[in-house]
Motif scaffolding. Structure first.
Motif, PDB file in Angstrom:
ATOM      1  N   VAL A  33       0.849  -1.179   0.000  1.00  0.00           N
ATOM      2  CA  VAL A  33       0.000   0.000   0.000  1.00  0.00           C
ATOM      3  C   VAL A  33       0.890   1.236   0.000  1.00  0.00           C
ATOM      4  O   VAL A  33       1.869   1.296   0.745  1.00  0.00           O
ATOM      5  CB  VAL A  33      -0.935  -0.002   1.229  1.00  0.00           C
ATOM      6  N   ARG A  36      -1.838   7.511  -2.654  1.00  0.00           N
ATOM      7  CA  ARG A  36      -2.580   7.489  -3.914  1.00  0.00           C
ATOM      8  C   ARG A  36      -1.808   8.158  -5.049  1.00  0.00           C
ATOM      9  O   ARG A  36      -1.897   7.755  -6.213  1.00  0.00           O
ATOM     10  CB  ARG A  36      -3.925   8.176  -3.721  1.00  0.00           C
ATOM     11  N   LEU A  63      -3.957  -3.309  -9.315  1.00  0.00           N
ATOM     12  CA  LEU A  63      -3.993  -1.972  -8.742  1.00  0.00           C
ATOM     13  C   LEU A  63      -5.371  -1.830  -8.122  1.00  0.00           C
ATOM     14  O   LEU A  63      -6.379  -2.032  -8.806  1.00  0.00           O
ATOM     15  CB  LEU A  63      -3.769  -0.926  -9.835  1.00  0.00           C
ATOM     16  N   TYR A  64      -5.413  -1.530  -6.819  1.00  0.00           N
ATOM     17  CA  TYR A  64      -6.696  -1.540  -6.132  1.00  0.00           C
ATOM     18  C   TYR A  64      -6.844  -0.335  -5.216  1.00  0.00           C
ATOM     19  O   TYR A  64      -5.924   0.006  -4.477  1.00  0.00           O
ATOM     20  CB  TYR A  64      -6.843  -2.827  -5.318  1.00  0.00           C
ATOM     21  N   GLU A  65      -8.005   0.297  -5.288  1.00  0.00           N
ATOM     22  CA  GLU A  65      -8.419   1.338  -4.356  1.00  0.00           C
ATOM     23  C   GLU A  65      -9.836   0.993  -3.940  1.00  0.00           C
ATOM     24  O   GLU A  65     -10.652   0.624  -4.767  1.00  0.00           O
ATOM     25  CB  GLU A  65      -8.416   2.706  -5.037  1.00  0.00           C
ATOM     26  N   VAL A  69      -8.619  -0.733   1.986  1.00  0.00           N
ATOM     27  CA  VAL A  69      -7.453   0.129   1.797  1.00  0.00           C
ATOM     28  C   VAL A  69      -7.859   1.512   2.302  1.00  0.00           C
ATOM     29  O   VAL A  69      -8.909   2.034   1.922  1.00  0.00           O
ATOM     30  CB  VAL A  69      -7.026   0.209   0.316  1.00  0.00           C
ATOM     31  N   LYS A  71      -8.394   5.431   3.008  1.00  0.00           N
ATOM     32  CA  LYS A  71      -8.657   6.534   2.095  1.00  0.00           C
ATOM     33  C   LYS A  71      -7.351   7.277   1.814  1.00  0.00           C
ATOM     34  O   LYS A  71      -6.539   7.489   2.700  1.00  0.00           O
ATOM     35  CB  LYS A  71      -9.682   7.479   2.713  1.00  0.00           C
ATOM     36  N   LYS A  73      -5.032   6.091  -0.072  1.00  0.00           N
ATOM     37  CA  LYS A  73      -4.004   5.073  -0.345  1.00  0.00           C
ATOM     38  C   LYS A  73      -4.483   4.170  -1.474  1.00  0.00           C
ATOM     39  O   LYS A  73      -5.655   4.158  -1.833  1.00  0.00           O
ATOM     40  CB  LYS A  73      -3.754   4.213   0.897  1.00  0.00           C
ATOM     41  N   LYS A  74      -3.551   3.414  -2.035  1.00  0.00           N
ATOM     42  CA  LYS A  74      -3.909   2.398  -3.031  1.00  0.00           C
ATOM     43  C   LYS A  74      -2.936   1.235  -2.911  1.00  0.00           C
ATOM     44  O   LYS A  74      -1.833   1.374  -2.378  1.00  0.00           O
ATOM     45  CB  LYS A  74      -3.916   2.965  -4.448  1.00  0.00           C
ATOM     46  N   SER A  75      -3.362   0.106  -3.416  1.00  0.00           N
ATOM     47  CA  SER A  75      -2.560  -1.114  -3.346  1.00  0.00           C
ATOM     48  C   SER A  75      -2.049  -1.461  -4.742  1.00  0.00           C
ATOM     49  O   SER A  75      -2.800  -1.399  -5.713  1.00  0.00           O
ATOM     50  CB  SER A  75      -3.402  -2.267  -2.806  1.00  0.00           C
ATOM     51  N   HIS A  76      -0.775  -1.804  -4.813  1.00  0.00           N
ATOM     52  CA  HIS A  76      -0.165  -2.293  -6.048  1.00  0.00           C
ATOM     53  C   HIS A  76       0.323  -3.715  -5.798  1.00  0.00           C
ATOM     54  O   HIS A  76       0.866  -3.991  -4.728  1.00  0.00           O
ATOM     55  CB  HIS A  76       1.061  -1.463  -6.435  1.00  0.00           C
ATOM     56  N   ARG A 114       1.157  -5.318   2.115  1.00  0.00           N
ATOM     57  CA  ARG A 114      -0.271  -5.563   2.335  1.00  0.00           C
ATOM     58  C   ARG A 114      -0.425  -6.979   2.851  1.00  0.00           C
ATOM     59  O   ARG A 114       0.057  -7.927   2.238  1.00  0.00           O
ATOM     60  CB  ARG A 114      -1.024  -5.372   1.028  1.00  0.00           C
TER      61      ARG A 114
END
Length: 115
Positions: A33, A36, A63-65, A69, A71, A73-76, A114
Motif C-alpha cells: 500500500v 494514492r 492496482l486496487y483502491e 485500503v 482513504k 491510499k492504493k494497493s499495487h 499488504r
C-alpha cells in the motif's frame, strides 16, 4: 488481355529467437500500500534498481483502491522474476535480493506490505 504477376507470399525475413534458458527462473509476488499519488512507474523503477542483475522482469498485475485500503491510499501488486543465466538460484540468493527490493520500497516510497 490481363497479365498476373507471380508474387512470393512467404515472408523471407530472418527469424530471431532466444534459446530456452538452461536454468530456471523464480517468481515472487508482492502487494503493498502506498499514497494514492505514487505511480506504478515510480514503484517499478525502485524495484528494478534494488533488484539489480538478478531481477529479470517486473509486471504490475493488480492496482486496487477501495474497501480494505485506507482513504488516500492504493494497493499495487507486482510479480517479480529472478534469474541468473550462470546457475540455478538458491532460495538464499532470492531472499537476499527480494528483501533489498522490499526495503527500498519502504524507504523510498513509504510502502507498506499488504497483509
Amino acid at each position: 488481355m490481363t497479365y498476373l504477376r507471380s508474387f512470393n507470399l512467404i515472408d523471407t525475413k530472418e527469424l530471431l529467437y532466444s534459446p530456452v534458458p538452461r536454468y530456471p527462473s523464480i517468481s515472487r509476488d508482492i502487494a503493498f500500500v502506498v499514497e494514492r499519488e505514487t505511480s506504478a512507474g515510480i514503484l517499478e523503477t525502485i524495484i528494478r534498481q534494488a533488484g539489480g542483475k538478478l531481477l529479470k522482469d517486473v509486471k504490475l498485475f493488480d492496482l486496487y483502491e477501495g474497501d480494505n485500503v485506507k482513504k488516500g491510499k492504493k494497493s499495487h501488486a507486482f510479480s517479480l522474476t529472478y534469474f541468473d543465466p550462470e546457475h540455478t538460484l538458491t532460495d538464499e540468493e532470492v531472499v537476499k535480493v527480494h528483501d533489498k527490493v522490499l526495503k527500498a520500497l519502504t524507504v523510498e516510497a513509504n510502502a507498506q506490505l499488504r497483509g
